[in-house]
Design a protein around this motif. Structure first.
Motif, PDB file in Angstrom:
ATOM      1  N   GLN A 268      42.100  45.537  43.421  1.00 19.86           N
ATOM      2  CA  GLN A 268      41.946  44.638  44.569  1.00 19.86           C
ATOM      3  C   GLN A 268      40.612  44.880  45.247  1.00 19.86           C
ATOM      4  N   GLY A 269      40.195  43.897  46.016  1.00 17.03           N
ATOM      5  CA  GLY A 269      38.947  43.973  46.761  1.00 17.03           C
ATOM      6  C   GLY A 269      38.560  42.580  47.196  1.00 17.03           C
ATOM      7  N   ASP A 270      37.298  42.421  47.632  1.00 17.34           N
ATOM      8  CA  ASP A 270      36.897  41.074  47.997  1.00 17.34           C
ATOM      9  C   ASP A 270      36.686  40.250  46.728  1.00 17.34           C
ATOM     10  N   VAL A 271      36.708  38.950  46.879  1.00 18.75           N
ATOM     11  CA  VAL A 271      36.719  38.039  45.733  1.00 18.75           C
ATOM     12  C   VAL A 271      35.540  38.281  44.799  1.00 18.75           C
ATOM     13  N   SER A 272      34.346  38.402  45.340  1.00 19.25           N
ATOM     14  CA  SER A 272      33.174  38.554  44.467  1.00 19.25           C
ATOM     15  C   SER A 272      33.205  39.880  43.712  1.00 19.25           C
ATOM     16  N   ALA A 273      33.610  40.952  44.367  1.00 17.98           N
ATOM     17  CA  ALA A 273      33.670  42.259  43.701  1.00 17.98           C
ATOM     18  C   ALA A 273      34.724  42.261  42.597  1.00 17.98           C
ATOM     19  N   VAL A 274      35.900  41.725  42.890  1.00 14.30           N
ATOM     20  CA  VAL A 274      36.971  41.697  41.892  1.00 14.30           C
ATOM     21  C   VAL A 274      36.562  40.823  40.710  1.00 14.30           C
ATOM     22  N   SER A 275      35.985  39.671  40.989  1.00 11.00           N
ATOM     23  CA  SER A 275      35.543  38.786  39.909  1.00 11.00           C
ATOM     24  C   SER A 275      34.531  39.481  39.010  1.00 11.00           C
ATOM     25  N   HIS A 276      33.551  40.118  39.619  1.00  7.71           N
ATOM     26  CA  HIS A 276      32.515  40.813  38.844  1.00  7.71           C
ATOM     27  C   HIS A 276      33.122  41.952  38.027  1.00  7.71           C
ATOM     28  N   ALA A 277      33.988  42.742  38.634  1.00  9.21           N
ATOM     29  CA  ALA A 277      34.608  43.876  37.944  1.00  9.21           C
ATOM     30  C   ALA A 277      35.446  43.418  36.754  1.00  9.21           C
ATOM     31  N   VAL A 278      36.283  42.421  36.965  1.00  6.67           N
ATOM     32  CA  VAL A 278      37.170  41.942  35.899  1.00  6.67           C
ATOM     33  C   VAL A 278      36.356  41.299  34.774  1.00  6.67           C
ATOM     34  N   GLU A 279      35.384  40.471  35.113  1.00  6.76           N
ATOM     35  CA  GLU A 279      34.568  39.822  34.080  1.00  6.76           C
ATOM     36  C   GLU A 279      33.798  40.843  33.253  1.00  6.76           C
ATOM     37  N   THR A 280      33.248  41.865  33.895  1.00  9.27           N
ATOM     38  CA  THR A 280      32.501  42.893  33.181  1.00  9.27           C
ATOM     39  C   THR A 280      33.421  43.681  32.249  1.00  9.27           C
ATOM     40  N   ALA A 281      34.588  44.082  32.754  1.00 10.76           N
ATOM     41  CA  ALA A 281      35.532  44.830  31.926  1.00 10.76           C
ATOM     42  C   ALA A 281      36.021  43.981  30.756  1.00 10.76           C
ATOM     43  N   ALA A 282      36.276  42.708  30.988  1.00  5.91           N
ATOM     44  CA  ALA A 282      36.771  41.830  29.923  1.00  5.91           C
ATOM     45  C   ALA A 282      35.737  41.663  28.805  1.00  5.91           C
ATOM     46  N   LYS A 283      34.459  41.645  29.156  1.00  7.39           N
ATOM     47  CA  LYS A 283      33.401  41.498  28.145  1.00  7.39           C
ATOM     48  C   LYS A 283      33.353  42.696  27.206  1.00  7.39           C
ATOM     49  N   THR A 284      33.611  43.883  27.738  1.00  6.32           N
ATOM     50  CA  THR A 284      33.483  45.099  26.932  1.00  6.32           C
ATOM     51  C   THR A 284      34.815  45.599  26.389  1.00  6.32           C
ATOM     52  N   ALA A 285      35.905  44.971  26.777  1.00  4.27           N
ATOM     53  CA  ALA A 285      37.240  45.472  26.441  1.00  4.27           C
ATOM     54  C   ALA A 285      37.638  45.169  24.999  1.00  4.27           C
ATOM     55  N   MET A 286      38.597  45.974  24.522  1.00  2.38           N
ATOM     56  CA  MET A 286      39.226  45.715  23.238  1.00  2.38           C
ATOM     57  C   MET A 286      39.857  44.324  23.278  1.00  2.38           C
ATOM     58  N   LYS A 287      39.788  43.617  22.192  1.00  2.00           N
ATOM     59  CA  LYS A 287      40.370  42.282  22.126  1.00  2.00           C
ATOM     60  C   LYS A 287      41.695  42.337  21.360  1.00  2.00           C
ATOM     61  N   PRO A 288      42.688  41.537  21.633  1.00  2.00           N
ATOM     62  CA  PRO A 288      42.670  40.501  22.654  1.00  2.00           C
ATOM     63  C   PRO A 288      42.794  41.092  24.049  1.00  2.00           C
ATOM     64  N   CYS A 289      42.216  40.399  25.003  1.00  2.00           N
ATOM     65  CA  CYS A 289      42.240  40.822  26.395  1.00  2.00           C
ATOM     66  C   CYS A 289      42.459  39.585  27.249  1.00  2.00           C
ATOM     67  N   VAL A 290      43.457  39.653  28.099  1.00  2.00           N
ATOM     68  CA  VAL A 290      43.737  38.552  29.011  1.00  2.00           C
ATOM     69  C   VAL A 290      43.381  39.037  30.411  1.00  2.00           C
ATOM     70  N   HIS A 291      42.722  38.186  31.198  1.00  2.00           N
ATOM     71  CA  HIS A 291      42.333  38.628  32.540  1.00  2.00           C
ATOM     72  C   HIS A 291      42.416  37.466  33.519  1.00  2.00           C
ATOM     73  N   ALA A 292      42.578  37.830  34.791  1.00  2.00           N
ATOM     74  CA  ALA A 292      42.675  36.814  35.842  1.00  2.00           C
ATOM     75  C   ALA A 292      42.256  37.419  37.171  1.00  2.00           C
ATOM     76  N   VAL A 293      41.761  36.549  38.043  1.00  2.00           N
ATOM     77  CA  VAL A 293      41.458  36.919  39.424  1.00  2.00           C
ATOM     78  C   VAL A 293      42.201  35.930  40.304  1.00  2.00           C
ATOM     79  N   ILE A 294      42.934  36.461  41.279  1.00  5.09           N
ATOM     80  CA  ILE A 294      43.664  35.615  42.219  1.00  5.09           C
ATOM     81  C   ILE A 294      43.089  35.840  43.609  1.00  5.09           C
ATOM     82  N   PRO A 295      42.260  34.897  44.094  1.00  8.85           N
ATOM     83  CA  PRO A 295      41.750  35.015  45.454  1.00  8.85           C
ATOM     84  C   PRO A 295      42.850  34.666  46.456  1.00  8.85           C
ATOM     85  N   ASN A 296      42.907  35.409  47.540  1.00  9.86           N
ATOM     86  CA  ASN A 296      43.870  35.145  48.603  1.00  9.86           C
ATOM     87  C   ASN A 296      45.281  34.929  48.057  1.00  9.86           C
TER      88      ASN A 296
END
Length: 95
Positions: A48-76
């Protein structure tokens, strides 16, 4: 600051720990909880965190993660979504 939740689901405990490490090092996010299913062959990490930080963190991890990888960000997130995550976190804290 708006809070958001970030999720990454990945097929191993080791890969999930690596993804969490990437998220925590990439942006100002906080680990909330994790869920293991299928004997640890499917792991969901929640941050959790603010929207921009969470989005950046999840997108970066998803790019480098083992596949398959499912990811999502839920603002508010809706209060019931927060309740579900809190139930998971409470189970983690009991261990």
């Amino acid at each position: 600051m708006m809070k958001s939740l970030g999720f990454i689901e990945i097929p191993s405990v080791t890969a999930a720990i690596e993804a969490l490490d990437v998220m925590l090092k990439t942006a100002d996010v906080e680990f909330v909880t994790w869920e293991r299913k299928l004997g640890g062959r499917l792991v969901t990490i929640i941050v959790q965190g603010d929207v921009s930080a969470v989005s950046h963190a999840v997108e970066t991890a998803a790019k480098t993660a083992m596949k398959p990888c499912v990811h999502a960000v839920i603002p508010n997130p809706h209060e019931e979504t927060i309740r579900m995550v809190n139930i998971s976190a409470a189970r983690l804290n009991k261990q």
